[in-house]
Write a protein that holds these residues in place. Structure first.
Motif, short mmCIF file in Angstrom:
data_model
loop_
_atom_site.label_atom_id
_atom_site.label_comp_id
_atom_site.label_asym_id
_atom_site.label_seq_id
_atom_site.Cartn_x
_atom_site.Cartn_y
_atom_site.Cartn_z
N ASP A 1 -4.22 -8.26 -20.63
CA ASP A 1 -3.79 -9.24 -21.68
C ASP A 1 -4.65 -9.95 -22.61
OD1 ASP A 1 -1.54 -10.51 -18.72
OD2 ASP A 1 -1.36 -8.40 -19.95
N GLU A 2 -5.92 -9.93 -22.23
CA GLU A 2 -6.71 -10.45 -23.12
C GLU A 2 -8.18 -9.85 -23.15
OE1 GLU A 2 -6.89 -15.11 -24.45
OE2 GLU A 2 -7.67 -14.68 -22.52
N PHE A 3 -8.58 -9.25 -24.15
CA PHE A 3 -9.70 -8.20 -24.21
C PHE A 3 -11.05 -9.39 -24.40
CE2 PHE A 3 -13.06 -6.24 -26.48
CZ PHE A 3 -13.35 -5.03 -25.58
N ARG A 4 -11.84 -9.23 -23.36
CA ARG A 4 -13.08 -10.05 -23.82
C ARG A 4 -14.19 -9.29 -24.54
NH1 ARG A 4 -12.06 -11.48 -18.31
NH2 ARG A 4 -10.83 -13.36 -17.95
N GLY B 1 -2.40 -15.77 -39.00
CA GLY B 1 -2.62 -15.53 -37.67
C GLY B 1 -3.46 -14.46 -37.04
N ARG B 2 -4.27 -14.33 -38.03
CA ARG B 2 -5.52 -13.35 -37.71
C ARG B 2 -6.43 -13.49 -38.71
NH1 ARG B 2 -5.36 -9.18 -41.00
NH2 ARG B 2 -3.43 -8.88 -42.53
N LEU B 3 -7.75 -12.75 -38.76
CA LEU B 3 -8.71 -12.88 -39.52
C LEU B 3 -8.40 -11.83 -40.53
CD1 LEU B 3 -12.25 -13.40 -37.63
CD2 LEU B 3 -10.85 -15.13 -39.19
N LEU C 1 -4.22 -13.98 -33.53
CA LEU C 1 -4.69 -15.13 -33.12
C LEU C 1 -3.83 -16.33 -33.13
CD1 LEU C 1 -7.77 -15.44 -35.29
CD2 LEU C 1 -7.97 -14.86 -32.71
N ASN C 2 -3.73 -17.21 -32.12
CA ASN C 2 -2.64 -18.56 -31.73
C ASN C 2 -3.05 -19.42 -32.83
OD1 ASN C 2 -1.66 -21.07 -30.84
ND2 ASN C 2 -0.94 -19.71 -29.32
N MET D 1 -13.88 -16.91 -34.34
CA MET D 1 -12.27 -16.27 -34.15
C MET D 1 -12.20 -14.90 -34.25
SD MET D 1 -10.89 -19.27 -36.89
CE MET D 1 -12.33 -18.98 -37.99
N LEU D 2 -13.31 -14.36 -33.55
CA LEU D 2 -13.18 -12.74 -33.55
C LEU D 2 -12.28 -12.51 -32.26
CD1 LEU D 2 -16.87 -11.90 -34.30
CD2 LEU D 2 -15.01 -11.43 -35.71
N THR D 3 -12.37 -13.53 -31.39
CA THR D 3 -11.18 -13.05 -30.46
C THR D 3 -10.61 -14.29 -29.92
OG1 THR D 3 -11.50 -12.38 -27.95
CG2 THR D 3 -13.21 -13.88 -28.83
#
Length: 261
Positions: free
Chosen positions: A16-19, A71-73, A124-125, A191-193
């Motif tokens: 669900d969330e890539f680290r 909502g994203r870079l 991104l939230n 904010m890369l992740t």
């Protein structure tokens, strides 16, 4: 990996969330001369990193406003920050004696370079972006304590690596875990992740050597490696407490000498 080469390995479906991932190929042996002169050899990279840090700082500000709207870079912002983070990790891995190969003066490293990062563009939230500076405080404390603790005994690690011609496996694990956590914190701060930094004590996964991507993917740590990470944290806490007490005492002494209440 036995052949000393970095390879892409398998790509599983993302959770669900890539680290963000830090791939490091563990060197079997390090040249003692390069270990002896490591910090001197890296001085040109420190100068380049200083300039890149300034550029990255302003890029993050631009990216923050853009992420609030989109909502994203934006792709160019993400690309530069990811490349900057990779450069920083390559220099830091060399500085912390994790690798022996000299870092290239390039934002994009050769495919066979023993240090690689994996960050992926994602949504991104906006609320998390808005309050990012507050949300990252707990992780900032953890990574600063771990890094401080490692550097508190860095001379000992340097002597051990110089004498043995290699970094003992538990020390490699603990050092790699510390650097990976710092990388994940930096990726989150920039904010890369959207994934909050985790994994300071490694990945408790039973993955065979044949399926591993590098010495740190997954980063399966021994008990000795985990205890070393605990040591880093304890030293970091002790160092910060000592600094606070010393600063407070100095401030009180100055006040008394000046005759002011």
């Amino acid at each position: 990996m036995a052949d000393g080469r970095w390879s892409p390995g398998r790509k599983e479906a993302d959770a669900d969330e890539f680290r963000p991932v830090l791939d490091i190929v563990e060197p079997g042996h390090q040249r003692r001369l390069t270990v002896l002169l490591r910090l001197l050899l890296l001085i040109p990279h420190f100068i380049v990193l200083f300039v890149l840090h300034i550029a990255a700082f302003f890029t993050v500000i631009v990216g923050w406003f853009a992420a609030l709207v989109l909502g994203r870079l934006p792709d160019p912002v993400f690309r530069f920050l990811a490349q900057f983070l990779g450069y920083d990790m390559r220099v830091s891995a060399s500085q912390m004696l994790l690798i022996d190969r000299y870092p290239p003066f390039a934002l994009t490293p050769p495919p066979d370079y023993p240090v690689q990062i994996d960050v992926r563009p994602t949504a991104l939230n906006r609320l998390a972006v808005l309050f990012r500076i507050f949300l990252m405080i707990p992780a900032a404390i953890v990574q600063s304590l771990a890094v401080y603790g490692w550097w508190a005994l860095s001379f000992v690690w340097w002597v051990i690596t110089l004498v043995l011609g290699r970094m003992p496996r538990p020390l490699f694990e603990a050092t790699a875990a510390t650097l990976r956590y710092r990388m994940r914190f930096s990726a989150y701060a920039m904010m890369l992740t959207p994934a909050y930094p985790k994994g300071l004590f490694g990945d408790d996964l039973a993955v065979s050597q044949g399926h591993s991507r590098s010495a740190t993917r997954p980063l399966v740590m021994s008990s000795a490696g985990k205890w070393l990470v605990v040591l880093f944290l304890v030293l970091g806490i002790a160092g910060n407490v000592t600094t606070s007490v010393t600063t407070s005492t100095t401030s009180d002494d100055t006040t008394e000498l000046s005759g002011r209440p």
